[in-house]
Design an enzyme around this catalytic site. Structure first.
Site, PDB file in Angstrom:
ATOM      1  N   LEU A 220     -37.796  99.764  -1.682  1.00 30.52           N
ATOM      2  CA  LEU A 220     -37.300  98.433  -1.309  1.00 30.52           C
ATOM      3  C   LEU A 220     -35.875  98.535  -0.781  1.00 30.52           C
ATOM      4  O   LEU A 220     -35.501  97.893   0.195  1.00 30.52           O
ATOM      5  CB  LEU A 220     -37.311  97.484  -2.521  1.00 30.52           C
ATOM      6  CG  LEU A 220     -38.661  97.023  -3.064  1.00 30.52           C
ATOM      7  CD1 LEU A 220     -38.445  95.994  -4.162  1.00 30.52           C
ATOM      8  CD2 LEU A 220     -39.514  96.416  -1.963  1.00 30.52           C
ATOM      9  N   CYS A 275     -42.804  94.597   7.194  1.00 33.14           N
ATOM     10  CA  CYS A 275     -42.187  94.996   5.923  1.00 33.14           C
ATOM     11  C   CYS A 275     -40.749  94.542   5.664  1.00 33.14           C
ATOM     12  O   CYS A 275     -40.440  94.183   4.528  1.00 33.14           O
ATOM     13  CB  CYS A 275     -42.293  96.501   5.773  1.00 33.14           C
ATOM     14  SG  CYS A 275     -44.018  96.990   5.586  1.00 33.14           S
TER      15      CYS A 275
HETATM   16  P1  NAD Z   1     -52.619  96.830   6.057  1.00 32.52           P
HETATM   17  O1  NAD Z   1     -52.821  95.396   5.816  1.00 32.52           O
HETATM   18  O2  NAD Z   1     -52.658  97.360   7.447  1.00 32.52           O
HETATM   19  O3  NAD Z   1     -53.710  97.668   5.229  1.00 32.52           O
HETATM   20  C1  NAD Z   1     -54.062  97.412   3.920  1.00 32.52           C
HETATM   21  C2  NAD Z   1     -55.574  97.551   3.794  1.00 32.52           C
HETATM   22  O4  NAD Z   1     -55.938  97.480   2.412  1.00 32.52           O
HETATM   23  C3  NAD Z   1     -56.363  96.451   4.504  1.00 32.52           C
HETATM   24  O5  NAD Z   1     -57.220  97.028   5.474  1.00 32.52           O
HETATM   25  C4  NAD Z   1     -57.162  95.764   3.363  1.00 32.52           C
HETATM   26  O6  NAD Z   1     -58.455  95.357   3.754  1.00 32.52           O
HETATM   27  C5  NAD Z   1     -57.228  96.887   2.340  1.00 32.52           C
HETATM   28  N1  NAD Z   1     -57.495  96.434   0.969  1.00 32.52           N
HETATM   29  C6  NAD Z   1     -56.910  95.428   0.269  1.00 32.52           C
HETATM   30  N2  NAD Z   1     -57.419  95.358  -0.969  1.00 32.52           N
HETATM   31  C7  NAD Z   1     -58.355  96.333  -1.078  1.00 32.52           C
HETATM   32  C8  NAD Z   1     -59.213  96.774  -2.113  1.00 32.52           C
HETATM   33  N3  NAD Z   1     -59.205  96.192  -3.316  1.00 32.52           N
HETATM   34  N4  NAD Z   1     -60.042  97.805  -1.874  1.00 32.52           N
HETATM   35  C9  NAD Z   1     -60.056  98.412  -0.672  1.00 32.52           C
HETATM   36  N5  NAD Z   1     -59.259  98.045   0.351  1.00 32.52           N
HETATM   37  C10 NAD Z   1     -58.418  97.027   0.157  1.00 32.52           C
HETATM   38  O7  NAD Z   1     -51.237  97.214   5.368  1.00 32.52           O
HETATM   39  P2  NAD Z   1     -50.279  98.448   5.716  1.00 32.52           P
HETATM   40  O8  NAD Z   1     -49.384  98.096   6.852  1.00 32.52           O
HETATM   41  O9  NAD Z   1     -51.096  99.686   5.798  1.00 32.52           O
HETATM   42  O10 NAD Z   1     -49.366  98.469   4.414  1.00 32.52           O
HETATM   43  C11 NAD Z   1     -49.889  98.893   3.178  1.00 32.52           C
HETATM   44  C12 NAD Z   1     -48.726  99.056   2.211  1.00 32.52           C
HETATM   45  O11 NAD Z   1     -47.850 100.072   2.686  1.00 32.52           O
HETATM   46  C13 NAD Z   1     -47.863  97.809   2.026  1.00 32.52           C
HETATM   47  O12 NAD Z   1     -47.427  97.750   0.699  1.00 32.52           O
HETATM   48  C14 NAD Z   1     -46.682  98.058   2.953  1.00 32.52           C
HETATM   49  O13 NAD Z   1     -45.522  97.397   2.512  1.00 32.52           O
HETATM   50  C15 NAD Z   1     -46.505  99.554   2.833  1.00 32.52           C
HETATM   51  N6  NAD Z   1     -45.884 100.212   3.986  1.00 32.52           N
HETATM   52  C16 NAD Z   1     -46.226  99.840   5.255  1.00 32.52           C
HETATM   53  C17 NAD Z   1     -45.674 100.521   6.340  1.00 32.52           C
HETATM   54  C18 NAD Z   1     -46.028 100.156   7.752  1.00 32.52           C
HETATM   55  O14 NAD Z   1     -45.427 100.706   8.652  1.00 32.52           O
HETATM   56  N7  NAD Z   1     -46.966  99.285   8.014  1.00 32.52           N
HETATM   57  C19 NAD Z   1     -44.799 101.592   6.121  1.00 32.52           C
HETATM   58  C20 NAD Z   1     -44.488 101.946   4.801  1.00 32.52           C
HETATM   59  C21 NAD Z   1     -45.049 101.248   3.742  1.00 32.52           C
HETATM   60  C1  UGA Z   2     -39.589 100.267   8.826  1.00 30.78           C
HETATM   61  C2  UGA Z   2     -38.773 101.467   8.320  1.00 30.78           C
HETATM   62  O1  UGA Z   2     -38.047 102.021   9.420  1.00 30.78           O
HETATM   63  C3  UGA Z   2     -39.694 102.532   7.718  1.00 30.78           C
HETATM   64  O2  UGA Z   2     -38.901 103.584   7.162  1.00 30.78           O
HETATM   65  C4  UGA Z   2     -40.543 101.889   6.610  1.00 30.78           C
HETATM   66  O3  UGA Z   2     -41.433 102.837   6.068  1.00 30.78           O
HETATM   67  C5  UGA Z   2     -41.319 100.732   7.187  1.00 30.78           C
HETATM   68  O4  UGA Z   2     -40.387  99.763   7.766  1.00 30.78           O
HETATM   69  C6  UGA Z   2     -42.113  99.976   6.175  1.00 30.78           C
HETATM   70  O5  UGA Z   2     -41.864 100.041   5.002  1.00 30.78           O
HETATM   71  O6  UGA Z   2     -43.003  99.272   6.664  1.00 30.78           O
HETATM   72  P1  UGA Z   2     -41.002  99.731  10.997  1.00 30.78           P
HETATM   73  O7  UGA Z   2     -40.910  98.330  10.514  1.00 30.78           O
HETATM   74  O8  UGA Z   2     -42.326 100.263  11.365  1.00 30.78           O
HETATM   75  O9  UGA Z   2     -40.408 100.726   9.887  1.00 30.78           O
HETATM   76  O10 UGA Z   2     -40.059  99.905  12.277  1.00 30.78           O
HETATM   77  P2  UGA Z   2     -38.479 100.067  12.477  1.00 30.78           P
HETATM   78  O11 UGA Z   2     -38.253 101.157  13.437  1.00 30.78           O
HETATM   79  O12 UGA Z   2     -37.764 100.159  11.195  1.00 30.78           O
HETATM   80  O13 UGA Z   2     -38.093  98.710  13.181  1.00 30.78           O
HETATM   81  C7  UGA Z   2     -38.115  97.475  12.487  1.00 30.78           C
HETATM   82  C8  UGA Z   2     -37.587  96.383  13.375  1.00 30.78           C
HETATM   83  O14 UGA Z   2     -36.167  96.510  13.561  1.00 30.78           O
HETATM   84  C9  UGA Z   2     -38.201  96.365  14.765  1.00 30.78           C
HETATM   85  O15 UGA Z   2     -38.449  95.042  15.158  1.00 30.78           O
HETATM   86  C10 UGA Z   2     -37.128  96.992  15.624  1.00 30.78           C
HETATM   87  O16 UGA Z   2     -37.193  96.603  16.959  1.00 30.78           O
HETATM   88  C11 UGA Z   2     -35.870  96.478  14.938  1.00 30.78           C
HETATM   89  N1  UGA Z   2     -34.671  97.307  15.184  1.00 30.78           N
HETATM   90  C12 UGA Z   2     -34.625  98.570  14.713  1.00 30.78           C
HETATM   91  C13 UGA Z   2     -33.589  96.782  15.862  1.00 30.78           C
HETATM   92  O17 UGA Z   2     -33.611  95.617  16.289  1.00 30.78           O
HETATM   93  N2  UGA Z   2     -32.479  97.564  16.064  1.00 30.78           N
HETATM   94  C14 UGA Z   2     -32.402  98.844  15.610  1.00 30.78           C
HETATM   95  O18 UGA Z   2     -31.359  99.504  15.824  1.00 30.78           O
HETATM   96  C15 UGA Z   2     -33.511  99.355  14.926  1.00 30.78           C
END
Ligand code: NAD
Ligand code: UGA
Length: 460
Positions: A220, A275
């Site tokens: 976080l 996120c």
């Molecule tokens: P997402 O919504 O793309 O995927 C989550 C999936 O989990 C969905 O397809 C949903 O159908 C499935 N799901 C939910 N409950 C379920 C269950 N009981 N059994 C089986 N499947 C189930 O989400 P995401 O972007 O992959 O994010 C997942 C987690 O990772 C979140 O906590 C997010 O904060 C974290 N995270 C996301 C990113 C990112 O770049 N998107 C990066 C780092 C961390």
């Molecule tokens: C972000 C973090 O960078 C990842 O480390 C983390 O795992 C992820 O969130 C998550 O937990 O989901 P992401 O959201 O995929 O990744 O993309 P970023 O590159 O962080 O960009 C986030 C937003 O900030 C975008 O809208 C981007 O355009 C904006 N941004 C980023 C700016 O406006 N200025 C910058 O200098 C950098």
């Protein structure tokens, strides 16, 4: 083939799919299965068109799918079959009840823990991959310990730090891999099993361990710090616009101090993505829960500045286009929340498009990967919207061009051709500061970057 380890990931989303593809790719002797309750998602992972666009993902998945990487719908059987289970389900902001619009909605995580408990026939390591409020592992442990049999579960925290658009290179060369565990003999044993997986391709000094709460909280905090940098630079962009300073020059001068660092200092229309906002809200909620009002207030302002930046962008368009947008055609180039992804979750483009439509502007929206999602995001919103793949066709006949995503291809467009096709005076609002503004001004555009003096042909 007999596999050395059998690993399951619950949740086949933006994180589950790419992270498991990387583990399977690096560990051909492990069997990796990804399951999801959404059958369409699993079908797409098994099809030619994957549900997630990430540079490099397609090649890896197509190489190993069906060999040691499997996408399946039979969640219950797979829980029985596998020894190590990653939980990568969604943890959105709660929309109801206590903590609505702020706390993380943990229902999917809890359901997963209960399913694991119900269908397990042997002891397992359960790994939190989702981003979770600190202390969630305690709830997981309590649920998993509520069974009657002799089966045991060890809960680890292994948050994911990859960013979308660069997921595959982030996963292949992470800055660090963080593993939190209980510091008990069984906790340490489980921790070392997970270390063994990453050690296949990540050097040992980049695999760091901590207690489980530090690990949950670090995720976080990492996102909050990154978002804070964007809000910091965006807040200063507002001051630059009042003082003729240039935000790129200020960012360069500040970022060259090695204590500050140059990354994440690009002024923009604000951060989007699924996120940053959700995780900061989650942090704010936790601080309030523990009675830390001042700390909560501090982090809440990171989000407020982000909203302010988007409001400023709209106000700038309205003021410079003579106070009315009614009936004017506006071309939006870029709808994804950042380049190299089709993801539009929390994209600033959604808010900006809604505000423009509320001013009765007519929109043409173009994006190389995100048009399908854009149409879903704006479905049901009143107004005239066209979705057009070709940016030249999208811009033709428009009064203004807005750059909302930093796609590389927009830098290479023929702006003379675009200018010729637009209504005059032609306006260009570069919400990402990616264009050559002087060149566009010379072509004839009135150019409005972020945090830089405007280049206008109008007499002051
Ligand atoms: P997402 O919504 O793309 O995927 C989550 C999936 O989990 C969905 O397809 C949903 O159908 C499935 N799901 C939910 N409950 C379920 C269950 N009981 N059994 C089986 N499947 C189930 O989400 P995401 O972007 O992959 O994010 C997942 C987690 O990772 C979140 O906590 C997010 O904060 C974290 N995270 C996301 C990113 C990112 O770049 N998107 C990066 C780092 C961390
Ligand atoms: C972000 C973090 O960078 C990842 O480390 C983390 O795992 C992820 O969130 C998550 O937990 O989901 P992401 O959201 O995929 O990744 O993309 P970023 O590159 O962080 O960009 C986030 C937003 O900030 C975008 O809208 C981007 O355009 C904006 N941004 C980023 C700016 O406006 N200025 C910058 O200098 C950098």
């Amino acid at each position: 083939m007999k596999f050395k380890k059998k690993i399951l990931c619950i949740g086949a989303g933006y994180v589950g799919g790419p992270t498991m593809a990387m583990i399977a790719y690096k560990c051909p002797d492990y069997r990796i299965t990804v399951v999801d309750t959404n059958p369409d998602r699993i079908d797409s992972w098994n099809s030619a068109e994957l549900p997630v666009y990430e540079p490099g993902l397609d090649q890896i998945v197509k190489k190993i799918r069906g060999k040691n990487l499997f996408f399946r719908k039979d969640v219950e059987d797979q829980i029985k079959e596998n020894d190590i289970i990653f939980v990568s389900v969604n943890t959105p902001t709660k929309t109801y009840g206590a903590g609505a619009d702020m706390a993380a909605d943990l229902q999917f995580v809890e359901k997963t823990a209960r399913q694991i408990l119900k269908y397990s026939r042997s002891s397992k390591i359960v790994i939190e991959k989702s981003t979770l409020p600190v202390k969630t592992a305690l709830a997981m442990e309590r649920i998993l310990a509520s069974g009657k049999g002799k089966i045991t579960f060890e809960v680890l925290s292994n948050p994911e730090f990859m960013a979308e658009g660069t997921a595959m290179s982030d996963l292949e060369n992470p800055d660090r891999v963080l593993i939190g565990s209980r510091e008990t003999p069984s906790g340490l044993k489980a921790r070392s099993e997970l270390i063994d997986i990453y050690a296949r391709w990540v050097s040992s000094e980049k695999i760091i361990t901590s207690n489980i709460w530090s690990s949950e909280l670090s995720k976080l905090v990492a996102n909050a710090f990154l978002a804070q940098r964007v809000s910091s630079i965006n807040s200063i962009s507002a001051l630059c616009e009042k003082t003729d300073a240039d935000i790129s020059e200020v960012a360069k001068a500040v970022g060259m101090d090695s204590r500050v660092g140059s990354k994440f200092l690009k002024a923009s229309i604000g951060f989007g993505g699924s996120c940053f906002k959700k995780d900061i809200l989650n942090l704010v909620y936790l601080c309030r829960y523990y009675g830390l009002k001042e700390v909560a207030f501090y982090w809440e302002n990171v989000i407020k500045i982000n909203e302010y930046q988007q409001e400023r962008f709209i106000a700038n368009i309205l003021n410079n286009m003579f106070g009315t947008l009614a009936g004017k055609k506006i071309c939006i180039l870029g709808f994804a929340f950042k380049a190299d992804t089709g993801d539009t979750r929390e994209s600033p483009a959604i808010y900006i498009a809604q505000k423009l439509l509320a001013e009765h502007a007519e929109l043409t929206i173009s994006d190389p990967k995100a048009l399908k999602n854009a149409a879903v995001d704006l479905a049901g919103i009143k107004g005239n919207i066209k979705y057009i793949d070709d940016p030249y066709k999208a811009a033709a006949g428009c009064h203004a061009l807005l750059i909302l995503t930093d796609w590389d291809l927009y830098k290479r467009l023929d702006f003379e051709k675009i200018y010729r096709s637009m209504v005059k005076p032609a306006f260009l609002f570069d919400g990402r500061n990616i264009l050559d503004h002087k060149k566009c001004f010379k072509i004839g555009f009135n150019v409005y970057p972020i945090g830089k003096p405007a280049l206008s042909h109008f007499k002051q």
